[in-house]
Design a protein around this motif. Structure first.
Motif, mmCIF file in Angstrom:
data_model
loop_
_atom_site.group_PDB
_atom_site.id
_atom_site.type_symbol
_atom_site.label_atom_id
_atom_site.label_comp_id
_atom_site.label_asym_id
_atom_site.label_seq_id
_atom_site.Cartn_x
_atom_site.Cartn_y
_atom_site.Cartn_z
ATOM 1 N N GLU A 6 -61.262 -71.856 65.867
ATOM 2 C CA GLU A 6 -60.846 -72.215 67.133
ATOM 3 C C GLU A 6 -62.245 -72.829 68.213
ATOM 4 O O GLU A 6 -63.221 -72.472 67.924
ATOM 5 C CB GLU A 6 -60.458 -70.874 67.623
ATOM 6 C CG GLU A 6 -59.637 -70.394 66.615
ATOM 7 C CD GLU A 6 -58.427 -68.937 66.064
ATOM 8 O OE1 GLU A 6 -58.158 -68.687 67.156
ATOM 9 O OE2 GLU A 6 -59.800 -68.285 67.164
ATOM 10 N N SER A 7 -62.257 -73.329 69.466
ATOM 11 C CA SER A 7 -62.819 -73.571 70.501
ATOM 12 C C SER A 7 -61.755 -73.248 71.236
ATOM 13 O O SER A 7 -61.151 -73.885 71.641
ATOM 14 C CB SER A 7 -63.318 -74.865 70.160
ATOM 15 O OG SER A 7 -62.807 -75.654 69.722
ATOM 16 N N GLY A 8 -62.895 -73.311 72.563
ATOM 17 C CA GLY A 8 -62.809 -73.835 73.751
ATOM 18 C C GLY A 8 -62.363 -72.775 74.505
ATOM 19 O O GLY A 8 -62.199 -73.131 76.023
ATOM 20 N N GLY A 9 -62.992 -71.396 74.523
ATOM 21 C CA GLY A 9 -62.984 -70.536 75.117
ATOM 22 C C GLY A 9 -64.380 -70.455 76.085
ATOM 23 O O GLY A 9 -64.816 -70.807 76.169
ATOM 24 N N GLY A 10 -64.398 -69.387 77.521
ATOM 25 C CA GLY A 10 -65.530 -69.033 78.200
ATOM 26 C C GLY A 10 -64.612 -68.446 79.838
ATOM 27 O O GLY A 10 -64.418 -67.634 79.686
ATOM 28 N N LEU A 11 -66.052 -68.246 80.398
ATOM 29 C CA LEU A 11 -65.180 -67.729 81.532
ATOM 30 C C LEU A 11 -64.729 -68.782 82.398
ATOM 31 O O LEU A 11 -65.494 -70.124 83.322
ATOM 32 C CB LEU A 11 -67.238 -67.554 82.079
ATOM 33 C CG LEU A 11 -67.057 -66.472 83.405
ATOM 34 C CD1 LEU A 11 -65.932 -65.193 83.105
ATOM 35 C CD2 LEU A 11 -68.129 -66.094 83.933
ATOM 36 N N VAL A 12 -63.555 -68.191 83.071
ATOM 37 C CA VAL A 12 -62.983 -68.780 84.356
ATOM 38 C C VAL A 12 -62.616 -67.978 85.794
ATOM 39 O O VAL A 12 -62.311 -67.018 84.858
ATOM 40 C CB VAL A 12 -61.322 -69.711 83.319
ATOM 41 C CG1 VAL A 12 -60.865 -68.545 83.404
ATOM 42 C CG2 VAL A 12 -61.193 -70.605 84.664
ATOM 43 N N GLN A 13 -62.921 -68.887 86.528
ATOM 44 C CA GLN A 13 -61.955 -67.325 88.136
ATOM 45 C C GLN A 13 -60.913 -67.195 88.017
ATOM 46 O O GLN A 13 -60.316 -68.645 87.788
ATOM 47 C CB GLN A 13 -62.497 -68.643 89.487
ATOM 48 C CG GLN A 13 -63.983 -68.309 89.234
ATOM 49 C CD GLN A 13 -64.415 -69.036 90.675
ATOM 50 O OE1 GLN A 13 -64.988 -68.365 91.514
ATOM 51 N NE2 GLN A 13 -63.788 -70.390 90.535
ATOM 52 N N PRO A 14 -59.727 -66.446 88.938
ATOM 53 C CA PRO A 14 -58.773 -66.380 88.487
ATOM 54 C C PRO A 14 -57.858 -68.184 89.286
ATOM 55 O O PRO A 14 -58.514 -68.360 90.548
ATOM 56 C CB PRO A 14 -58.500 -65.641 89.822
ATOM 57 C CG PRO A 14 -59.188 -64.648 89.321
ATOM 58 C CD PRO A 14 -60.809 -65.616 89.217
ATOM 59 N N VAL A 115 -61.576 -64.028 82.458
ATOM 60 C CA VAL A 115 -60.798 -64.626 83.646
ATOM 61 C C VAL A 115 -62.013 -63.128 85.033
ATOM 62 O O VAL A 115 -61.409 -62.276 84.762
ATOM 63 C CB VAL A 115 -59.912 -64.193 83.806
ATOM 64 C CG1 VAL A 115 -58.991 -64.958 85.348
ATOM 65 C CG2 VAL A 115 -59.104 -65.216 82.994
ATOM 66 N N SER A 116 -62.514 -63.545 85.921
ATOM 67 C CA SER A 116 -63.233 -62.563 86.814
ATOM 68 C C SER A 116 -63.689 -63.597 87.855
ATOM 69 O O SER A 116 -63.806 -64.414 87.970
ATOM 70 C CB SER A 116 -64.377 -62.836 85.302
ATOM 71 O OG SER A 116 -65.173 -61.398 86.794
ATOM 72 N N LEU A 117 -64.203 -62.471 88.805
ATOM 73 C CA LEU A 117 -64.367 -63.406 90.236
ATOM 74 C C LEU A 117 -65.485 -64.107 90.395
ATOM 75 O O LEU A 117 -66.384 -63.451 89.861
ATOM 76 C CB LEU A 117 -64.571 -62.312 91.378
ATOM 77 C CG LEU A 117 -62.494 -62.025 91.133
ATOM 78 C CD1 LEU A 117 -62.668 -60.868 93.029
ATOM 79 C CD2 LEU A 117 -61.925 -62.927 92.007
#
Length: 117
Positions: A6-14, A115-117
């Motif tokens: 698997e790949s493609g995960g990460g940190l993203v804003q709402p 998913v974080s601000l």
């Protein structure tokens, strides 16, 4: 036997988007039903989406209208397009392959989605 990476995960804003990929080894990819599951700390691993050998998708209620599962058998890859992400979507996402005739399951290593601000 098929192996999953698997790949493609990460940190993203709402409200943002991510696209997860699951690459499978082997030449019999089209004989497996594929799916995505997720698990957050202290909770069980829950079903998110599946796509049948014939390409028919299904989704758990909480992601309907936001997530899209697809597969490209020529590339031995399954995808999860995640739009309008919410804080509650934070989890480790796992790729799953299921072979119907003997109820065999294979799992990827997991990829973190935060998913974080």
């Amino acid at each position: 036997q098929v192996q999953l990476v698997e790949s493609g995960g990460g940190l993203v804003q709402p409200g943002g988007s991510l696209r997860l990929s699951c690459a499978a080894s082997g030449s019999i990819f089209n004989t497996w039903t594929m799916g995505w599951y997720r698990q957050s700390p202290g909770k069980q691993r829950d079903w998110v989406a599946i796509i049948t050998r014939g390409g028919t998708p299904n989704y758990t209620d909480s992601v309907k209208g936001r997530f899209t599962i697809s597969r490209d058998n020529a590339k031995n890859t399954v995808y999860l397009q995640m739009n309008s992400l919410q804080l509650e979507d934070t989890a480790v996402y796992y790729c799953n392959a299921y072979r119907v005739y003997d109820r065999k399951n294979l799992w990827g290593q997991g990829t973190q989605v935060t998913v974080s601000l």
